[in-house]
Design a protein around this motif. Structure first.
Motif, PDB file in Angstrom:
ATOM      1  N   HIS A   1      10.586   6.679  -7.624  1.00 42.65           N
ATOM      2  CA  HIS A   1      10.390   7.478  -8.854  1.00 42.65           C
ATOM      3  C   HIS A   1      11.672   7.558  -9.806  1.00 42.65           C
ATOM      4  O   HIS A   1      11.935   8.745 -10.682  1.00 42.65           O
ATOM      5  CB  HIS A   1       9.766   8.748  -8.438  1.00 42.65           C
ATOM      6  CG  HIS A   1      10.536   9.683  -7.669  1.00 42.65           C
ATOM      7  ND1 HIS A   1      10.750   9.552  -6.248  1.00 42.65           N
ATOM      8  CD2 HIS A   1      10.896  10.927  -7.937  1.00 42.65           C
ATOM      9  CE1 HIS A   1      11.331  10.400  -5.559  1.00 42.65           C
ATOM     10  NE2 HIS A   1      11.647  11.154  -6.511  1.00 42.65           N
ATOM     11  N   ASP A   2      12.843   7.098  -9.384  1.00 47.81           N
ATOM     12  CA  ASP A   2      14.075   7.135  -9.764  1.00 47.81           C
ATOM     13  C   ASP A   2      14.652   8.621 -10.000  1.00 47.81           C
ATOM     14  O   ASP A   2      15.039   9.110 -11.108  1.00 47.81           O
ATOM     15  CB  ASP A   2      13.799   6.360 -11.312  1.00 47.81           C
ATOM     16  CG  ASP A   2      15.490   5.989 -11.891  1.00 47.81           C
ATOM     17  OD1 ASP A   2      16.311   5.788 -11.270  1.00 47.81           O
ATOM     18  OD2 ASP A   2      15.681   6.086 -13.013  1.00 47.81           O
ATOM     19  N   PRO A   3      14.901   9.001  -8.797  1.00 41.38           N
ATOM     20  CA  PRO A   3      15.265  10.529  -8.867  1.00 41.38           C
ATOM     21  C   PRO A   3      16.661  10.926  -9.310  1.00 41.38           C
ATOM     22  O   PRO A   3      17.480   9.796  -9.363  1.00 41.38           O
ATOM     23  CB  PRO A   3      15.313  11.017  -7.328  1.00 41.38           C
ATOM     24  CG  PRO A   3      15.402   9.591  -6.489  1.00 41.38           C
ATOM     25  CD  PRO A   3      14.708   8.677  -7.305  1.00 41.38           C
TER      26      PRO A   3
ATOM     27  N   GLN B   1       0.641  -1.303   0.046  1.00 42.35           N
ATOM     28  CA  GLN B   1      -0.007  -0.156  -0.110  1.00 42.35           C
ATOM     29  C   GLN B   1       0.874   1.281   0.090  1.00 42.35           C
ATOM     30  O   GLN B   1       0.534   2.228  -0.594  1.00 42.35           O
ATOM     31  CB  GLN B   1      -1.072  -0.088   1.178  1.00 42.35           C
ATOM     32  CG  GLN B   1      -2.165  -0.941   1.025  1.00 42.35           C
ATOM     33  CD  GLN B   1      -2.993  -1.021   2.405  1.00 42.35           C
ATOM     34  OE1 GLN B   1      -2.199  -1.157   3.465  1.00 42.35           O
ATOM     35  NE2 GLN B   1      -4.284  -1.338   2.187  1.00 42.35           N
ATOM     36  N   HIS B   2       1.809   1.493   0.551  1.00 50.42           N
ATOM     37  CA  HIS B   2       2.844   2.345   0.587  1.00 50.42           C
ATOM     38  C   HIS B   2       3.521   2.631  -0.767  1.00 50.42           C
ATOM     39  O   HIS B   2       3.382   3.582  -1.311  1.00 50.42           O
ATOM     40  CB  HIS B   2       4.045   2.170   1.540  1.00 50.42           C
ATOM     41  CG  HIS B   2       3.954   2.492   2.923  1.00 50.42           C
ATOM     42  ND1 HIS B   2       3.174   1.803   3.958  1.00 50.42           N
ATOM     43  CD2 HIS B   2       4.055   3.697   3.636  1.00 50.42           C
ATOM     44  CE1 HIS B   2       3.189   2.378   5.096  1.00 50.42           C
ATOM     45  NE2 HIS B   2       3.756   3.422   5.134  1.00 50.42           N
ATOM     46  N   LEU B   3       3.900   1.364  -1.604  1.00 49.11           N
ATOM     47  CA  LEU B   3       4.202   1.449  -2.962  1.00 49.11           C
ATOM     48  C   LEU B   3       3.215   2.101  -3.636  1.00 49.11           C
ATOM     49  O   LEU B   3       3.382   3.225  -4.602  1.00 49.11           O
ATOM     50  CB  LEU B   3       4.743   0.245  -3.232  1.00 49.11           C
ATOM     51  CG  LEU B   3       5.712  -0.645  -2.731  1.00 49.11           C
ATOM     52  CD1 LEU B   3       6.105  -1.703  -3.448  1.00 49.11           C
ATOM     53  CD2 LEU B   3       7.048   0.158  -2.700  1.00 49.11           C
ATOM     54  N   ARG B   4       1.987   1.642  -3.862  1.00 54.70           N
ATOM     55  CA  ARG B   4       0.849   2.162  -4.378  1.00 54.70           C
ATOM     56  C   ARG B   4       0.640   3.720  -4.170  1.00 54.70           C
ATOM     57  O   ARG B   4       0.547   4.634  -5.157  1.00 54.70           O
ATOM     58  CB  ARG B   4      -0.494   1.351  -4.136  1.00 54.70           C
ATOM     59  CG  ARG B   4      -0.281   0.125  -4.813  1.00 54.70           C
ATOM     60  CD  ARG B   4      -1.474  -0.775  -4.670  1.00 54.70           C
ATOM     61  NE  ARG B   4      -1.435  -1.875  -5.117  1.00 54.70           N
ATOM     62  CZ  ARG B   4      -1.556  -2.457  -6.343  1.00 54.70           C
ATOM     63  NH1 ARG B   4      -1.646  -1.603  -7.435  1.00 54.70           N
ATOM     64  NH2 ARG B   4      -1.334  -3.640  -6.698  1.00 54.70           N
TER      65      ARG B   4
ATOM     66  N   HIS C   1       3.734  10.268  -7.117  1.00 50.17           N
ATOM     67  CA  HIS C   1       4.614  10.582  -8.200  1.00 50.17           C
ATOM     68  C   HIS C   1       4.232  10.355  -9.722  1.00 50.17           C
ATOM     69  O   HIS C   1       4.972  10.472 -10.778  1.00 50.17           O
ATOM     70  CB  HIS C   1       5.896   9.692  -8.107  1.00 50.17           C
ATOM     71  CG  HIS C   1       6.686  10.061  -6.991  1.00 50.17           C
ATOM     72  ND1 HIS C   1       7.428  11.357  -6.735  1.00 50.17           N
ATOM     73  CD2 HIS C   1       7.193   9.376  -5.701  1.00 50.17           C
ATOM     74  CE1 HIS C   1       8.188  11.405  -5.362  1.00 50.17           C
ATOM     75  NE2 HIS C   1       7.586  10.126  -4.894  1.00 50.17           N
ATOM     76  N   ARG C   2       2.876   9.930  -9.784  1.00 50.35           N
ATOM     77  CA  ARG C   2       2.174   9.909 -11.036  1.00 50.35           C
ATOM     78  C   ARG C   2       3.016   8.555 -11.872  1.00 50.35           C
ATOM     79  O   ARG C   2       3.074   8.819 -13.203  1.00 50.35           O
ATOM     80  CB  ARG C   2       2.257  11.160 -11.676  1.00 50.35           C
ATOM     81  CG  ARG C   2       1.360  12.078 -11.351  1.00 50.35           C
ATOM     82  CD  ARG C   2       1.211  13.473 -11.916  1.00 50.35           C
ATOM     83  NE  ARG C   2       0.688  14.497 -11.131  1.00 50.35           N
ATOM     84  CZ  ARG C   2       0.136  15.673 -11.650  1.00 50.35           C
ATOM     85  NH1 ARG C   2       0.963  16.056 -13.007  1.00 50.35           N
ATOM     86  NH2 ARG C   2      -0.329  16.507 -11.221  1.00 50.35           N
TER      87      ARG C   2
END
Length: 219
Positions: free
Chosen positions: A145-147, A92-95, A101-102
């Motif tokens: 989100h691969d910053p 749920q945290h991942l979702r 982060h869209r």
């Protein structure tokens, strides 16, 4: 015959003249930091030196009294204390963060969970996780989100040895893909892993070499 001119890339993170005080207590007194794409930098200092204050300022969660901060690209921030909802599961945290982060899918998140070795806890609530596993989730959310710029505050706190090694594999991948990574720590056991180290003392950052020779000399 032609002469080629090579220019140094622009910093992914640039901080100049950062000042921060809490009342009369001056924590940052003109701290400067430049981090290039693909560079791994450690900020080292004693407890109470202001390392977390510096990182919060760089992340934009704490306003500075004076100074400038510039970021090139997306930012990922992993605070020392995980900011998790104890009632939500790992999945749920991942979702939730993917939606924030869209992101269109959870592929990156599932890959990170696998890389850090805690797949068996995907349906477990955060409040039921050990401190080390909570920290794995904390790191996963920062990387989701691969910053382009990643700020990590004592990121391997609570990790066992295997997870510690997995963490460095992740960092090597980030560097290879041109990400700028700043790690805050009070101790550096493996200085040769870093491209640069900076000591935070008296509110200022002082660069020092990061080499195997230095690391061995301190052993």
């Amino acid at each position: 015959m032609t002469t080629e001119h090579f220019t140094e890339p622009e910093p992914a993170l640039r901080a100049q003249g950062l000042h921060k005080a809490y009342g009369k207590h001056k924590v940052l007194r003109g701290a400067d930091l430049n981090v290039l794409p693909g560079q791994l930098v450690a900020v080292v200092g004693e407890n109470g030196a202001g390392k977390s204050t510096l990182l919060k300022a760089l992340a934009g969660t704490l306003p500075v009294d004076r100074g400038e901060i510039e970021l090139a690209g997306a930012l990922g921030y992993c605070p020392q204390d995980p900011v998790l909802n104890g009632n939500l599961t790992v999945e749920q945290h991942l979702r939730f963060f993917a939606a924030a982060h869209r992101l269109t899918n959870l592929g990156r998140g599932h890959q990170l969970v696998s890389s850090l070795g805690y797949e068996q806890y995907r349906t477990a609530r955060a409040g039921e996780l050990s401190g080390g596993t909570r920290q794995k989730l904390n790191l996963t959310l920062a990387l989701l989100h691969d910053p382009d710029v990643l700020l990590l505050d004592e990121p391997y706190q609570g990790f066992d040895w295997e997870t510690y090694l997995r963490f460095w594999d992740l960092v090597d991948d980030l560097r290879a893909r041109g990400k700028a990574v700043v790690i805050i720590t009070h101790l550096v056991f493996e200085q040769d892993r870093f491209d640069a180290l900076a000591d935070l003392t008296d509110g200022r950052l002082t660069p020092r070499s990061a080499s195997k020779e230095d690391s061995n000399a301190g052993a």
